[in-house]
Design a protein around this motif. Structure first.
Motif, short mmCIF file in Angstrom:
data_model
loop_
_atom_site.label_atom_id
_atom_site.label_comp_id
_atom_site.label_asym_id
_atom_site.label_seq_id
_atom_site.Cartn_x
_atom_site.Cartn_y
_atom_site.Cartn_z
N UNK A 541 -22.76 29.27 -41.15
CA UNK A 541 -23.49 28.02 -41.35
C UNK A 541 -23.96 27.44 -40.03
N UNK A 542 -23.13 27.52 -39.03
CA UNK A 542 -23.55 27.00 -37.72
C UNK A 542 -24.71 27.81 -37.16
N UNK A 543 -24.65 29.12 -37.37
CA UNK A 543 -25.74 29.96 -36.90
C UNK A 543 -27.02 29.64 -37.66
N UNK A 544 -26.86 29.35 -38.96
CA UNK A 544 -28.03 28.99 -39.78
C UNK A 544 -28.64 27.70 -39.29
N UNK A 545 -27.80 26.73 -38.93
CA UNK A 545 -28.32 25.46 -38.42
C UNK A 545 -29.08 25.66 -37.12
N UNK A 546 -28.56 26.57 -36.30
CA UNK A 546 -29.25 26.85 -35.03
C UNK A 546 -30.63 27.45 -35.31
N UNK A 547 -30.68 28.37 -36.27
CA UNK A 547 -31.97 28.96 -36.61
C UNK A 547 -32.94 27.90 -37.13
#
Length: 550
Positions: A541-547
């Protein structure tokens, strides 16, 4: 621009209402979740070729409705005008029904429309690039069209096509005239012989009747003349005339003594003498007329038989032989004029060919200039797609003249410095092909405003930074327009301005598919799922937010 889509009873979709947005729209979901069905439905309503059976199992009919925004200058309006379909506002509504027995019916703005009109309109509304659409890059037949689209050479192409049509028409006219002339030339000897023999004979109207009469008279002349001569002898000499003269002399000597009783008789005898003289003259004239040389009969018969034989030869009445000669002479005149006419037709062909050559040459000059511009534009587009070292070159060679001009066009690439350039299909990998296609579409779309572009997994074969670059180019391509992307790449999905997810629901009795819009939180979960798989972790989820933030 595609604004909305309603689907009823199509394949495994029972009911689906979608509203699309300007910019980049992304559609994600697991394989088999119905993304392809969405594209099948859109293709159906637009009249594209697709699956033969679309109606959901158990339904009487399937139905798809799509509506588009069209500006006053949109090219689709011209299609509607030609079809007599009104478009009073800035919206076009297309509805198409497929019954369970296979019948398909379409309406545009509530007017029945044929498949031909539907496809012509859809070409101005949507452009679809599927998973295997990059094969178009592999076929050099399409490269020339791509270059012409990039250069905006539609007017020049129309002129060249018209000029080519002029050349073909002039050539066809000349060929036909030559064939006709050859046919006449093949009978030229006959025509000249026929006209010659008719002119030599030179029959006159009514001559056959005259000759026939003369022949019959001459054939019977000997017998007739003999009898007439006897009659002449009886009328002349000391025959009737002498006796009447004696009677006149005798009666005249006693007339005074008869007290006028002999006056009538004397008058009658005088009249008889006059009539007798006329008869003698007529008989003498007839004898003169019947006096002929035997060769005259031979000449008359020869002339008569010649005229009758000629009439039989040409299957006409003898009096019509003069008309036959006139007709044949007219055909000979056509032959003589035909040779001169060929010179005119050859000049027309040369003129048409010169016009075509001039326009085709101008088109070729513009194509070569456009090729350099396209190569430059492609270099600029390939760099953000992590292919800055690749070289794209548009190669133009002389081809066979035709309605599209005189050049062949082929796209070649060299993916590494120093490597030889070659056809895309032999040089580029699958992922490279996708990026070449995307770069081309970015370049070509500059000349196609108002078109909704759909990319079906155009990002396959790429990942990481390259997928990020593809997403950025897609977002750039969608600016001021509309792009719909079906993708499995989280990097690409993150660049979407609007995001939908395809879902499939199954139970023991049925399988249904749907597409749902995602809000911001749901987008985070969806991209996280695409990053990590079925188990969505906090890290994902954190990686998705970064994207999404990028």
């Amino acid at each position: 621009m595609l604004r909305g889509l309603e689907i009823r009873d199509i394949l495994i979709i029972d009911k689906l209402d979608l509203g699309f947005q300007p910019g980049l729209n992304v559609l994600t979901g697991e394989t088999g979740a119905g993304k392809s069905i969405l594209l099948d439905s859109l293709g159906f309503v637009l009249g594209w070729r697709g699956r033969a059976e679309l109606v959901r199992e158990g339904a009487q009919q399937g139905e798809v409705t799509a509506w588009f925004d069209v500006s006053p200058s949109h090219p689709g309006r011209a299609v509607l005008d030609d079809a007599g379909i009104s478009c009073d506002d800035d919206e076009v509504i297309i509805r198409r029904v497929n019954t369970s027995d296979g019948r398909k019916t379409a309406w545009i703005n509530d007017r029945r429309a044929s498949g031909e009109i539907l496809r012509a309109l859809s070409d101005t509304l949507v452009e679809l690039h599927g998973q295997h659409d990059d094969r178009g890059l592999l076929n050099p037949r399409g490269h020339r069209q791509m270059l012409d689209d990039f250069a905006g050479l539609s007017n020049e192409l129309t002129q060249v096509r018209q000029a080519w049509g002029g050349v073909q028409a002039a050539q066809k006219t000349l060929d036909l005239a030559q064939e006709q002339l050859a046919a006449v030339q093949a009978e030229e000897e006959y025509l000249r012989h026929a006209v010659g023999e008719l002119d030599k004979l030179a029959p006159e109207p009514g001559e056959e009747t005259t000759l026939d009469t003369q022949r019959r008279l001459m054939q019977a002349a000997e017998k007739i003349r003999s009898d007439i001569a006897r009659a002449g002898q009886a009328l002349g000499g000391e025959g009737a005339e002498g006796q009447l003269s004696d009677a006149t002399r005798w009666l005249g000597g006693v007339a005074d003594q008869a007290e006028g009783q002999l006056d009538g008789a004397l008058s009658a005898i005088e009249r008889a003498l006059l009539e007798l003289s006329d008869a003698q003259d007529t008989v003498a004239s007839c004898l003169d007329a019947l006096a002929f040389n035997p060769s005259d009969l031979e000449d008359t018969e020869e002339r008569l038989f010649a005229i009758r034989g000629m009439a039989r030869k040409y299957n006409v009445l003898a009096d019509d032989l003069g008309g036959v000669a006139d007709d044949l002479r007219a055909r000979l005149n056509m032959l003589d004029k035909g040779a001169a006419g060929l010179s005119v037709l050859k000049a027309d062909l040369e003129k048409a060919q010169a016009a075509y050559d001039h326009l085709a040459k101008e088109l070729g000059v513009k194509r070569r200039a456009a090729a350099k511009d396209l190569d430059t534009a492609m270099a600029q587009e390939l760099a953000p797609l992590k292919m800055e070292r690749a070289v794209f070159e548009t190669v133009i060679t002389e081809g066979t003249p035709g309605p599209e001009g005189q050049e062949n066009v082929a796209f070649t690439v060299a993916t590494n410095p120093g490597a030889p350039a070659g056809p895309i299909n032999k040089i580029a990998s699958g992922g490279e092909l996708s990026r070449f296609l995307l770069a081309l579409k970015v370049c070509l779309t500059r000349t196609a405003p108002g078109l909704t572009m759909i990319f079906d997994e155009i990002d396959r074969g790429v990942g990481g930074a390259t997928a990020d670059a593809v997403g950025r180019r897609l977002r750039s391509l969608a600016e001021g327009g509309q792009v719909l992307v079906v993708t499995h790449s989280p990097q690409v999905a993150a660049f979407g301005g609007a995001h939908w997810r395809g879902e499939k629901h199954q139970d023991a009795q049925s399988t249904l598919s749907t597409v749902v819009p995602l809000d911001e939180e749901e987008r985070v979960d969806e991209i996280a799922r695409m990053l990590s798989g079925d188990v969505v972790t906090d890290a994902a989820r954190e990686a998705a937010k970064v994207l999404l933030a990028g």
